[in-house]
Design a protein around this motif. Structure first.
Motif, PDB file in Angstrom:
ATOM      1  N   HIS A   1      -5.507  -2.523   4.601  1.00 42.49           N
ATOM      2  CA  HIS A   1      -4.388  -3.439   4.382  1.00 42.49           C
ATOM      3  C   HIS A   1      -4.062  -4.248   5.637  1.00 42.49           C
ATOM      4  O   HIS A   1      -3.695  -5.420   5.546  1.00 42.49           O
ATOM      5  CB  HIS A   1      -3.175  -2.656   3.876  1.00 42.49           C
ATOM      6  CG  HIS A   1      -3.387  -2.086   2.511  1.00 42.49           C
ATOM      7  ND1 HIS A   1      -4.022  -0.884   2.299  1.00 42.49           N
ATOM      8  CD2 HIS A   1      -3.084  -2.576   1.284  1.00 42.49           C
ATOM      9  CE1 HIS A   1      -4.104  -0.658   1.002  1.00 42.49           C
ATOM     10  NE2 HIS A   1      -3.526  -1.660   0.360  1.00 42.49           N
TER      11      HIS A   1
ATOM     12  N   TRP B   1       3.338  -7.542   4.603  1.00 37.91           N
ATOM     13  CA  TRP B   1       2.733  -6.242   4.315  1.00 37.91           C
ATOM     14  C   TRP B   1       3.811  -5.172   4.288  1.00 37.91           C
ATOM     15  O   TRP B   1       4.564  -5.018   5.249  1.00 37.91           O
ATOM     16  CB  TRP B   1       1.682  -5.930   5.370  1.00 37.91           C
ATOM     17  CG  TRP B   1       1.057  -4.567   5.278  1.00 37.91           C
ATOM     18  CD1 TRP B   1       0.991  -3.757   4.185  1.00 37.91           C
ATOM     19  CD2 TRP B   1       0.412  -3.864   6.344  1.00 37.91           C
ATOM     20  NE1 TRP B   1       0.340  -2.591   4.478  1.00 37.91           N
ATOM     21  CE2 TRP B   1      -0.033  -2.623   5.799  1.00 37.91           C
ATOM     22  CE3 TRP B   1       0.141  -4.164   7.664  1.00 37.91           C
ATOM     23  CZ2 TRP B   1      -0.717  -1.689   6.565  1.00 37.91           C
ATOM     24  CZ3 TRP B   1      -0.544  -3.229   8.436  1.00 37.91           C
ATOM     25  CH2 TRP B   1      -0.966  -2.013   7.885  1.00 37.91           C
TER      26      TRP B   1
ATOM     27  N   ASN C   1       0.836  -1.197   0.000  1.00 43.43           N
ATOM     28  CA  ASN C   1       0.000   0.000   0.000  1.00 43.43           C
ATOM     29  C   ASN C   1       0.867   1.242   0.000  1.00 43.43           C
ATOM     30  O   ASN C   1       2.056   1.195   0.329  1.00 43.43           O
ATOM     31  CB  ASN C   1      -0.951   0.025   1.196  1.00 43.43           C
ATOM     32  CG  ASN C   1      -0.237   0.355   2.504  1.00 43.43           C
ATOM     33  OD1 ASN C   1       0.686  -0.355   2.912  1.00 43.43           O
ATOM     34  ND2 ASN C   1      -0.663   1.410   3.165  1.00 43.43           N
TER      35      ASN C   1
END
Length: 243
Positions: free
Chosen positions: A200, A212, A188
């Motif tokens: 997210h 992530w 992201n």
């Protein structure tokens, strides 16, 4: 081992799904830096719900593949995982919203399609979406704006209308993702006001092998804003996949 050899020597190509009003131009800067040979960039035009699109893609794609989805493409990618998790050897989700859409959003979304048809896509996008699409420091980037507008014009209003219905009817698949064990990359942009850190975090917590990464200089359109950073993250992700 480099990324090219990883993708040349197996039967699981990289499939890349674009977002709303996006086509292959979205992925081109990333592809150039990945230097992959077995890939396809798919524009989502052939259905008005994620399940229809996912089913159509699964019917024509190879038995096994790596899957990357951006924004609306990430929604369809999650639907594909829900339908056929065993076929997806690696999953990358960029600018993703895993939640179902609120029913009260539907009239506003459909009104946006009508406004775009009335004003023209370029004017409507520039006035309504451009300020929310990219990081603040990229708002004066004429080349980036031109690419995003060109994609929207090439997709057209009819595609926008169908893609809007996909967004309206999307489902939350987080409950069934706990058993999905393929390497998963979540990317992201720190300045994304459309798909926020909350979105997210929710998907990262739902998938066991998720990594992530937040890109500090990007907004929503991170494949075009910072393609080098996206390519590095995707290259590392591909190298984690067991083919």
């Amino acid at each position: 081992m480099n990324t090219t050899s990883l993708l040349e020597n197996h039967d699981a190509p990289l499939v890349m799904l674009g977002g709303t009003l996006c086509n292959s131009r979205l992925w081109q800067p990333v592809i150039e830096q990945l230097n992959v040979t077995h890939f396809s960039c798919i524009t989502l035009t052939a259905g008005d719900c994620a399940e229809t699109l996912a089913s159509q893609l699964l019917a024509v794609l190879p038995p096994r593949f790596c899957l990357a989805g951006f924004s609306l493409g990430a929604i369809v990618a999650l639907q594909m995982v829900a339908l056929a998790p065993e076929r997806i050897v690696g999953l990358a989700l960029l600018s993703v919203n895993p939640f179902s859409d609120l029913p009260e959003n539907a009239p506003t979304r459909r009104a946006a399609v009508r406004d775009a048809a009335k004003l023209g896509i370029t004017r409507w996008l520039t006035e309504n979406l451009w300020p929310r699409y990219v990081a603040p420091q990229r708002l004066d980037d004429a080349s980036l704006h031109r690419t995003i507008v060109q994609m929207a014009e090439e997709c057209g209003i009819e595609t926008f209308a169908r893609q809007t219905e996909v967004a309206i009817s999307r489902k939350d698949h987080r409950a069934i993702l706990a058993s999905f064990m393929a390497p998963t990359l979540i990317l992201n942009g720190a300045h994304d006001v459309i798909c926020t850190a909350l979105h997210h975090q929710a998907i990262a917590e739902a998938i066991p092998r998720a990594r992530w990464i937040t890109l500090p200089d990007s907004g929503h359109f991170l494949p075009l804003e910072t393609p080098q950073r996206v390519a590095i993250a995707m290259r590392n992700w591909i190298q984690e996949i067991k083919f």
